[in-house]
Design a protein around this motif. Structure first.
Motif, PDB file in Angstrom:
ATOM      1  N   LYS A   1      -0.404 -11.267   3.002  1.00  0.00           N
ATOM      2  CA  LYS A   1       0.862 -10.575   3.282  1.00  0.00           C
ATOM      3  C   LYS A   1       0.783  -9.710   4.540  1.00  0.00           C
ATOM      4  CE  LYS A   1       2.902 -11.968  -0.498  1.00  0.00           C
ATOM      5  NZ  LYS A   1       3.862 -13.026  -0.476  1.00  0.00           N
ATOM      6  N   ASN A   2      -0.334  -9.816   5.267  1.00  0.00           N
ATOM      7  CA  ASN A   2      -0.525  -9.053   6.519  1.00  0.00           C
ATOM      8  C   ASN A   2      -0.298  -7.556   6.332  1.00  0.00           C
ATOM      9  OD1 ASN A   2      -1.172 -11.329   8.171  1.00  0.00           O
ATOM     10  ND2 ASN A   2       1.000 -11.856   8.145  1.00  0.00           N
ATOM     11  N   ILE A   3      -0.883  -7.003   5.270  1.00  0.00           N
ATOM     12  CA  ILE A   3      -0.783  -5.557   5.030  1.00  0.00           C
ATOM     13  C   ILE A   3      -1.595  -4.857   6.128  1.00  0.00           C
ATOM     14  CG2 ILE A   3      -1.259  -3.687   3.388  1.00  0.00           C
ATOM     15  CD1 ILE A   3       0.825  -5.721   2.360  1.00  0.00           C
ATOM     16  N   PRO A   4      -0.994  -3.886   6.835  1.00  0.00           N
ATOM     17  CA  PRO A   4      -1.717  -3.195   7.916  1.00  0.00           C
ATOM     18  C   PRO A   4      -3.015  -2.550   7.429  1.00  0.00           C
ATOM     19  CG  PRO A   4       0.616  -2.642   7.967  1.00  0.00           C
ATOM     20  CD  PRO A   4       0.381  -3.396   6.692  1.00  0.00           C
ATOM     21  N   LYS A   5      -4.017  -2.551   8.288  1.00  0.00           N
ATOM     22  CA  LYS A   5      -5.349  -2.013   7.945  1.00  0.00           C
ATOM     23  C   LYS A   5      -5.297  -0.543   7.530  1.00  0.00           C
ATOM     24  CE  LYS A   5      -8.165  -5.483   9.333  1.00  0.00           C
ATOM     25  NZ  LYS A   5      -8.159  -6.480   8.298  1.00  0.00           N
ATOM     26  N   GLU A   6      -4.328   0.218   8.057  1.00  0.00           N
ATOM     27  CA  GLU A   6      -4.267   1.651   7.729  1.00  0.00           C
ATOM     28  C   GLU A   6      -3.634   1.913   6.357  1.00  0.00           C
ATOM     29  OE1 GLU A   6      -0.727   0.748  10.405  1.00  0.00           O
ATOM     30  OE2 GLU A   6      -2.850   0.271  10.432  1.00  0.00           O
ATOM     31  N   TYR A   7      -3.173   0.883   5.704  1.00  0.00           N
ATOM     32  CA  TYR A   7      -2.597   1.022   4.358  1.00  0.00           C
ATOM     33  C   TYR A   7      -3.709   0.944   3.312  1.00  0.00           C
ATOM     34  CZ  TYR A   7       2.336   0.777   5.666  1.00  0.00           C
ATOM     35  OH  TYR A   7       3.577   1.050   6.165  1.00  0.00           O
ATOM     36  N   ALA A   8      -3.461   1.571   2.177  1.00  0.00           N
ATOM     37  CA  ALA A   8      -4.400   1.575   1.066  1.00  0.00           C
ATOM     38  C   ALA A   8      -3.660   1.104  -0.183  1.00  0.00           C
ATOM     39  CB  ALA A   8      -4.948   2.981   0.847  1.00  0.00           C
ATOM     40  N   LEU A   9      -4.413   0.808  -1.215  1.00  0.00           N
ATOM     41  CA  LEU A   9      -3.813   0.450  -2.494  1.00  0.00           C
ATOM     42  C   LEU A   9      -3.352   1.731  -3.180  1.00  0.00           C
ATOM     43  CD1 LEU A   9      -3.312  -1.770  -4.692  1.00  0.00           C
ATOM     44  CD2 LEU A   9      -5.472  -1.004  -5.703  1.00  0.00           C
ATOM     45  N   ARG A  10      -2.073   1.789  -3.538  1.00  0.00           N
ATOM     46  CA  ARG A  10      -1.561   2.941  -4.285  1.00  0.00           C
ATOM     47  C   ARG A  10      -1.471   2.547  -5.752  1.00  0.00           C
ATOM     48  NH1 ARG A  10       0.472   7.676  -3.401  1.00  0.00           N
ATOM     49  NH2 ARG A  10       0.719   7.348  -1.166  1.00  0.00           N
ATOM     50  N   VAL A  11      -2.082   3.370  -6.595  1.00  0.00           N
ATOM     51  CA  VAL A  11      -2.036   3.181  -8.038  1.00  0.00           C
ATOM     52  C   VAL A  11      -1.301   4.378  -8.609  1.00  0.00           C
ATOM     53  CG1 VAL A  11      -3.381   2.843 -10.149  1.00  0.00           C
ATOM     54  CG2 VAL A  11      -4.262   2.005  -7.961  1.00  0.00           C
ATOM     55  N   GLY A  12      -0.312   4.101  -9.466  1.00  0.00           N
ATOM     56  CA  GLY A  12       0.458   5.211 -10.013  1.00  0.00           C
ATOM     57  C   GLY A  12       1.106   4.854 -11.330  1.00  0.00           C
ATOM     58  N   ILE A  13       1.981   5.740 -11.746  1.00  0.00           N
ATOM     59  CA  ILE A  13       2.722   5.529 -12.981  1.00  0.00           C
ATOM     60  C   ILE A  13       4.203   5.659 -12.698  1.00  0.00           C
ATOM     61  CG2 ILE A  13       0.885   6.309 -14.517  1.00  0.00           C
ATOM     62  CD1 ILE A  13       2.454   8.991 -14.729  1.00  0.00           C
ATOM     63  N   LYS A  14       4.965   5.011 -13.537  1.00  0.00           N
ATOM     64  CA  LYS A  14       6.420   5.098 -13.473  1.00  0.00           C
ATOM     65  C   LYS A  14       6.842   5.571 -14.850  1.00  0.00           C
ATOM     66  CE  LYS A  14       8.436   1.161 -13.067  1.00  0.00           C
ATOM     67  NZ  LYS A  14       8.992  -0.102 -12.584  1.00  0.00           N
ATOM     68  N   GLY A  15       7.659   6.626 -14.914  1.00  0.00           N
ATOM     69  CA  GLY A  15       7.947   7.300 -16.173  1.00  0.00           C
ATOM     70  C   GLY A  15       8.911   6.580 -17.045  1.00  0.00           C
ATOM     71  N   GLY A  16       8.860   6.928 -18.093  1.00  0.00           N
ATOM     72  CA  GLY A  16       8.956   7.140 -19.400  1.00  0.00           C
ATOM     73  C   GLY A  16       9.882   6.649 -20.411  1.00  0.00           C
ATOM     74  N   GLY A  17      10.712   7.522 -20.855  1.00  0.00           N
ATOM     75  CA  GLY A  17      11.522   7.257 -22.036  1.00  0.00           C
ATOM     76  C   GLY A  17      10.682   7.051 -23.265  1.00  0.00           C
ATOM     77  N   CYS A  18      11.215   6.327 -24.215  1.00  0.00           N
ATOM     78  CA  CYS A  18      10.533   6.102 -25.495  1.00  0.00           C
ATOM     79  C   CYS A  18       9.297   5.233 -25.335  1.00  0.00           C
ATOM     80  CB  CYS A  18      11.480   5.460 -26.499  1.00  0.00           C
ATOM     81  SG  CYS A  18      12.874   6.502 -26.896  1.00  0.00           S
ATOM     82  N   GLY A  19       9.307   4.366 -24.330  1.00  0.00           N
ATOM     83  CA  GLY A  19       8.209   3.421 -24.153  1.00  0.00           C
ATOM     84  C   GLY A  19       6.991   4.000 -23.485  1.00  0.00           C
TER      85      GLY A  19
END
Length: 104
Positions: free
Chosen positions: A22-40
Motif C-alpha cells: 500500500k506504499n505506506i510512507p516510511k515515517e508512518y508507524a502502526l497505530r494500535v488503539g481502541i474504539k469505544g464502547g456501549g454495551c459491547g
C-alpha cells in the motif's frame, strides 16, 4: 519502557506486507488503539499514522508502534495475531493472560 502489546510473527509479516503493497510512507508507524464502547465494550483497531502529541511509541519486532497514552491500560498484555483460513482472514486480538469464558 514496558511494551503493552505483543505482535506474533505472522501478524508482523502481514503488517510489513501491507506497508509495502500500500506504499505506506516510511515515517508512518502502526497505530494500535481502541474504539469505544456501549454495551459491547471496546473494539481494537489497527492503522498507520504519524506520531502525535500524547502518543507512546514502542518497537515490536523492528516495527514502530504508536499507542495513545489513554489506550495503554486497555491494551496491556494484548497479543495481535493474524489468521488465514478458507472462511476468513484477518487480525485477531487476544489476551493470553485472561482465560476465555465459555458461557452456556
Amino acid at each position: 519502557m514496558l511494551v503493552p502489546i505483543k505482535i506474533t510473527a505472522q501478524a508482523l509479516n502481514e503488517i510489513k506486507n501491507i506497508m509495502t503493497s500500500k506504499n505506506i510512507p516510511k515515517e508512518y508507524a502502526l497505530r494500535v488503539g481502541i474504539k469505544g464502547g456501549g454495551c459491547g465494550g471496546v473494539s481494537f483497531v489497527l492503522g498507520f499514522d504519524q506520531s502525535r502529541e500524547g502518543d507512546q511509541q514502542f518497537s515490536v519486532g523492528g516495527l514502530s508502534v504508536l499507542v495513545e497514552k489513554r489506550h495503554v491500560m486497555f491494551l496491556m498484555g494484548m497479543q495481535v495475531d493474524f489468521h488465514e483460513s478458507n472462511e476468513a482472514r484477518g487480525f485477531v486480538f487476544s489476551n493470553p493472560d485472561i482465560p476465555e469464558r465459555h458461557d452456556k
